[in-house]
Design an enzyme around this catalytic site. Structure first.
Site, PDB file in Angstrom:
ATOM      1  CG  HIS A 285      -5.719   1.823  -6.142  1.00 14.60           C
ATOM      2  ND1 HIS A 285      -5.055   1.662  -4.936  1.00 14.60           N
ATOM      3  CD2 HIS A 285      -5.910   0.565  -6.636  1.00 14.60           C
ATOM      4  CE1 HIS A 285      -4.858   0.355  -4.724  1.00 14.60           C
ATOM      5  NE2 HIS A 285      -5.378  -0.326  -5.741  1.00 14.60           N
ATOM      6  CG  HIS A 287      -9.587   1.345 -11.515  1.00 11.83           C
ATOM      7  ND1 HIS A 287      -8.975   2.467 -10.983  1.00 11.83           N
ATOM      8  CD2 HIS A 287     -10.465   1.818 -12.439  1.00 11.83           C
ATOM      9  CE1 HIS A 287      -9.453   3.546 -11.559  1.00 11.83           C
ATOM     10  NE2 HIS A 287     -10.370   3.180 -12.463  1.00 11.83           N
TER      11      HIS A 287
HETATM   12  P1  M7G Z   1     -12.460   5.242 -13.423  1.00 11.94           P
HETATM   13  O1  M7G Z   1     -11.855   4.863 -14.705  1.00 11.94           O
HETATM   14  O2  M7G Z   1     -11.542   5.709 -12.325  1.00 11.94           O
HETATM   15  O3  M7G Z   1     -13.482   6.379 -13.585  1.00 11.94           O
HETATM   16  O4  M7G Z   1     -13.273   3.994 -12.931  1.00 11.94           O
HETATM   17  P2  M7G Z   1     -14.887   6.464 -14.283  1.00 11.94           P
HETATM   18  O5  M7G Z   1     -15.847   6.379 -13.112  1.00 11.94           O
HETATM   19  O6  M7G Z   1     -14.820   7.810 -14.891  1.00 11.94           O
HETATM   20  O7  M7G Z   1     -15.014   5.339 -15.237  1.00 11.94           O
HETATM   21  C1  M7G Z   1     -13.736   3.807 -11.638  1.00 11.94           C
HETATM   22  C2  M7G Z   1     -14.766   2.694 -11.699  1.00 11.94           C
HETATM   23  O8  M7G Z   1     -15.071   2.278 -10.387  1.00 11.94           O
HETATM   24  C3  M7G Z   1     -16.062   3.135 -12.348  1.00 11.94           C
HETATM   25  O9  M7G Z   1     -16.408   2.215 -13.358  1.00 11.94           O
HETATM   26  C4  M7G Z   1     -17.052   3.146 -11.193  1.00 11.94           C
HETATM   27  O10 M7G Z   1     -18.362   2.788 -11.589  1.00 11.94           O
HETATM   28  C5  M7G Z   1     -16.471   2.122 -10.249  1.00 11.94           C
HETATM   29  N1  M7G Z   1     -16.755   2.393  -8.842  1.00 11.94           N
HETATM   30  C6  M7G Z   1     -16.693   3.606  -8.247  1.00 11.94           C
HETATM   31  N2  M7G Z   1     -16.963   3.471  -6.924  1.00 11.94           N
HETATM   32  C7  M7G Z   1     -16.963   4.564  -5.982  1.00 11.94           C
HETATM   33  C8  M7G Z   1     -17.208   2.139  -6.684  1.00 11.94           C
HETATM   34  C9  M7G Z   1     -17.524   1.407  -5.502  1.00 11.94           C
HETATM   35  O11 M7G Z   1     -17.621   1.928  -4.389  1.00 11.94           O
HETATM   36  N3  M7G Z   1     -17.691   0.050  -5.671  1.00 11.94           N
HETATM   37  C10 M7G Z   1     -17.560  -0.564  -6.889  1.00 11.94           C
HETATM   38  N4  M7G Z   1     -17.752  -1.887  -6.950  1.00 11.94           N
HETATM   39  N5  M7G Z   1     -17.245   0.122  -8.019  1.00 11.94           N
HETATM   40  C11 M7G Z   1     -17.072   1.460  -7.909  1.00 11.94           C
END
Ligand code: M7G
Length: 347
Positions: A285, A287
């Site tokens: 999704h 981000h």
């Molecule tokens: P990504 O690029 O999909 O994956 O980023 P990565 O985790 O390998 O970087 C997702 C981002 O969302 C990461 O930076 C996570 O720290 C952040 N994140 C994940 N979750 C489940 C949450 C959440 O529940 N709340 C917030 N505020 N951030 C989240």
């Protein structure tokens, strides 16, 4: 004089460098020789003179054994022994927030036999800032496990054909419940007190988005500032779906990060922010990540991070469907569920 004097006699005058990633602090100070230490390097200083000194402090690694120790075979695991084995040195924990399967807690370490020891239930939090920050993922899926175990990885060159034949079917096979935490934020169910910016979807301005602190940031240390923008539309899965039609959204996003800095974090200048998207992301999704330039963890590495400025430039000046035509390279863990889908098509 004891070896403790070597630290006790150090008079800190200045923080030289603070590295929040490696949890290291470099202090500049002054120090007088200890009375009987006969240290060859300081012998020439004489008793009363002091000299400049640098002290580096690094937090020691966890002794992992303490956290996974199992009761021995002939010792039947009771509720009590399995609980203490699981908790290691954590004597107290306090829930800070939760969103879907993700829980964030502050934790305190200590000696279980010491005064603050015993079962954490009913023990009040020690009167000091927390020693550890805990993130509990429960229930955890195979994707979560693949992300945090560090298995061998290999570089993948994903052509548009490979995307269509292998990656897209993988993305479509993921349950939407994986994105529940994102929907909780967008729909106002979780983390609402943390929202820093909300741009609603309008006919004039296009799709809306929100900006909030990323859960991996402690919210305090500006050198590791880490913000996250989530877009309202649910059909932009990743970088692969972006076209020139999304340029107004991407430009508004970039401007919104600058506004958020000015309003909430004025000590961080716009030119100190690295704004990027991940490919592959963990969550399909769209981000956008925005991290302090001093934040240099794995997530900013080439092959995973694509700078938003470059994305905008590629779409605006190179080709409106740049990301549907290009080959994207990234490192993928061999236990990642996507790897199963790709395996048959790799050389
Ligand atoms: P990504 O690029 O999909 O994956 O980023 P990565 O985790 O390998 O970087 C997702 C981002 O969302 C990461 O930076 C996570 O720290 C952040 N994140 C994940 N979750 C489940 C949450 C959440 O529940 N709340 C917030 N505020 N951030 C989240």
């Amino acid at each position: 004089s004891t070896s403790f004097d070597l630290v006790r006699n150090f008079r800190p005058t200045q923080v030289l460098h603070e590295d929040t990633q490696t949890r290291t602090l470099y202090l500049l100070g002054r120090m007088a020789p200890c009375a009987q230490d006969g240290h060859p390097a300081v012998a020439s200083l004489g008793d009363s003179s002091e000299a400049a000194a640098i002290l580096k402090l690094s937090k020691t690694p966890f002794s992992a054994d303490a956290y996974v120790s199992q009761p021995s075979d002939n010792e039947r695991p009771t509720a009590e022994t399995s609980r203490s084995a699981a908790l290691g040195h954590i004597i107290h924990a306090k829930l800070v927030d939760r969103n879907d399967a993700y829980h964030w807690l502050d934790g305190w370490l200590g000696d279980r036999t010491g005064p603050a020891g015993g079962d954490s239930a009913g023990v009040v939090a020690p009167q000091r800032s927390p020693d550890v920050r805990l993130e509990l993922i429960w229930p955890a899926t195979a994707l979560h496990i693949a992300k945090y175990a560090f298995p061998p990885r290999r570089m993948i060159s994903e052509t548009p054909e490979l995307y269509r034949s292998c990656v897209l079917p993988f993305i479509r096979s993921l349950p939407t419940s994986r994105l529940q935490w994102v929907y909780n934020i967008l729909d106002g169910r979780s983390e609402q007190d943390r929202l820093l910016f909300r741009a609603p979807t309008t006919t004039a301005d296009g799709p809306g988005f929100v900006i909030l602190p990323d859960s991996k940031w402690d919210g305090v240390n500006m050198n590791s500032l880490y913000l996250l923008a989530l877009v309202e539309p649910r059909d932009i899965g990743s970088l692969r779906d972006l076209t020139a039609d999304h340029l107004p959204l991407l430009r508004r996003l970039r401007a919104a990060f600058v506004e958020v800095l000015a309003k909430y974090y004025p000590e961080v200048a716009p030119h100190e922010l690295r704004v990027f998207v991940h490919y592959q992301p963990s969550y399909y999704h769209l981000h956008i990540h925005a991290a302090h330039i001093k934040y240099e963890a794995a997530g900013v590495m080439a092959g995973q991070a694509h700078l938003l400025g470059t994305v905008i430039d590629n779409l605006a000046t190179i080709c409106p469907d740049y990301y549907q035509r290009c080959t994207l390279e990234y490192a993928l863990a061999e236990n990642h569920p996507l790897y199963e889908h790709l395996k048959g098509s790799l050389d």
